[in-house]
Write a protein that holds these residues in place. Structure first.
Motif, PDB file in Angstrom:
ATOM      1  N   PHE A 146      66.730 157.331  -1.350  1.00  0.00           N
ATOM      2  CA  PHE A 146      65.988 157.008  -2.568  1.00  0.00           C
ATOM      3  C   PHE A 146      66.389 155.633  -3.094  1.00  0.00           C
ATOM      4  N   SER A 147      67.692 155.364  -3.121  1.00  0.00           N
ATOM      5  CA  SER A 147      68.186 154.080  -3.637  1.00  0.00           C
ATOM      6  C   SER A 147      67.667 152.920  -2.805  1.00  0.00           C
ATOM      7  N   LYS A 148      67.659 153.090  -1.501  1.00  0.00           N
ATOM      8  CA  LYS A 148      67.145 152.047  -0.622  1.00  0.00           C
ATOM      9  C   LYS A 148      65.645 151.826  -0.872  1.00  0.00           C
ATOM     10  N   THR A 149      64.908 152.927  -1.036  1.00  0.00           N
ATOM     11  CA  THR A 149      63.469 152.819  -1.294  1.00  0.00           C
ATOM     12  C   THR A 149      63.203 152.148  -2.637  1.00  0.00           C
ATOM     13  N   ALA A 150      63.965 152.539  -3.664  1.00  0.00           N
ATOM     14  CA  ALA A 150      63.807 151.938  -4.989  1.00  0.00           C
ATOM     15  C   ALA A 150      64.083 150.437  -4.935  1.00  0.00           C
ATOM     16  N   SER A 151      65.081 150.040  -4.161  1.00  0.00           N
ATOM     17  CA  SER A 151      65.407 148.620  -4.015  1.00  0.00           C
ATOM     18  C   SER A 151      64.270 147.869  -3.340  1.00  0.00           C
ATOM     19  N   THR A 152      63.685 148.483  -2.312  1.00  0.00           N
ATOM     20  CA  THR A 152      62.551 147.874  -1.612  1.00  0.00           C
ATOM     21  C   THR A 152      61.403 147.595  -2.564  1.00  0.00           C
ATOM     22  N   HIS A 153      61.013 148.597  -3.346  1.00  0.00           N
ATOM     23  CA  HIS A 153      59.868 148.453  -4.244  1.00  0.00           C
ATOM     24  C   HIS A 153      60.170 147.486  -5.394  1.00  0.00           C
ATOM     25  N   PHE A 154      61.389 147.508  -5.876  1.00  0.00           N
ATOM     26  CA  PHE A 154      61.783 146.590  -6.955  1.00  0.00           C
ATOM     27  C   PHE A 154      61.666 145.136  -6.491  1.00  0.00           C
ATOM     28  N   LEU A 155      62.177 144.850  -5.312  1.00  0.00           N
ATOM     29  CA  LEU A 155      62.155 143.476  -4.807  1.00  0.00           C
ATOM     30  C   LEU A 155      60.738 143.020  -4.480  1.00  0.00           C
ATOM     31  N   GLN A 156      59.931 143.903  -3.924  1.00  0.00           N
ATOM     32  CA  GLN A 156      58.545 143.525  -3.655  1.00  0.00           C
ATOM     33  C   GLN A 156      57.774 143.277  -4.949  1.00  0.00           C
ATOM     34  N   MET A 157      58.086 144.038  -5.990  1.00  0.00           N
ATOM     35  CA  MET A 157      57.473 143.790  -7.293  1.00  0.00           C
ATOM     36  C   MET A 157      57.861 142.411  -7.807  1.00  0.00           C
TER      37      MET A 157
END
Length: 285
Positions: A146-157
């Protein structure tokens, strides 16, 4: 006239397996390298030409003590693979992999950073059917994924909204020299070298292994690649192989060892088939 000043690289979590290989290559290429990590590197990993800074990235008070965030490139290798459930201590895992990232990025937004490389994980795909590809919706099954996924979406945003120069490289299974002995391939090698009976699962799980040198090359290929900005890119071999076949390959090379296949069951939450489509990395990198 182009400046002759050395390019600077910050590696978050750089005293381990992947980070040490990255740091060594960066030193050879002439970078000024800072490594920020919790623990000191082991003697065989320590590089005298690297500046090591020790602190706990899950402790924001410690992270705030770092004042110099003026780097050309930052690679986030911080954290560790951990499939602990949230009820058993998952909040610390989330803080280590995501909360600290938010603070560091806030600082980096005020600098002239050229590229931020976030290292993701194939675990973000969860139990999605293979082969896994980048536009597939993630399905995290642990606080770590989950943390890795959240980081992915945060950075793409951030890339879309503020032009933050980031790339997310989603690694599949990395292997090579210096890897922790509790990981799969080192465990099998050790078991075979000892020529004693050692337990494995049946080995029906399908995985995708990528050698450490290819991983490091992918990171450097991302540094000055504007086409990669904001992209999520699988980094893998793209070749599926059963874990049992890996055991057989190693045993045939060492010519000894007594693996006891089926001695324990596979984890119920793990994806039985995890291998990547790598067309995007071939195209962009």
């Amino acid at each position: 006239m182009e400046s002759l000043e050395r390019k600077s690289l910050l590696i978050l979590g750089g005293s381990g397996f992947i980070g040490s290989h990255l740091a060594d290559k960066a030193v050879i290429l002439g970078y000024r390298v800072d490594v920020l990590s919790l623990k000191k590197p082991l003697p065989h990993i320590f590089n005298k030409d690297v500046n090591y800074i020790y602190l706990d990235l899950s402790n924001l008070d410690e992270v705030k003590r770092i004042t110099n965030y003026n780097y050309d490139y930052v690679v986030n290798l911080s954290g560790y693979v951990n499939h602990t459930m949230f009820s058993q201590g998952g909040l610390k895992i989330i803080n280590t992999h995501f909360s600290a990232l938010l603070f560091i990025i806030e600082k980096l937004l005020k600098t002239k950073i050229k590229k931020f490389i976030q290292i993701g994980s194939s675990d973000e795909y969860g139990n999605r059917a293979s082969p896994q590809f980048e536009s597939m919706r993630e399905d995290p099954i642990s606080p770590y994924s989950f943390s890795k996924t959240a980081s992915t979406h945060f950075l793409q945003m951030l890339n879309k909204s503020e032009g933050f120069p980031c790339v997310i490289l989603r690694f599949f299974l990395v292997y090579g020299p210096r890897q922790n002995l509790n990981r799969f391939i080192p465990q099998v090698i050790t078991g075979c070298l000892n020529n004693k009976e050692f337990e494995t699962s049946l080995g029906d799980q399908i995985r995708d292994f990528c050698y450490i040198d290819d991983i490091v090359n992918a990171i450097f290929l991302s540094f000055n690649n504007d086409e990669a900005n904001g992209k999520l890119i699988n980094i893998a071999s793209g070749i599926p192989i059963k874990l049992g076949s890996v055991v057989d390959l190693i045993q045939n090379i060492i010519l000894q060892g007594k693996p006891k296949k089926g001695a324990y069951e596979s984890k119920k939450i793990e994806n039985p088939s995890l291998y990547a489509k790598i067309a995007l990395s071939e195209d962009i990198l």
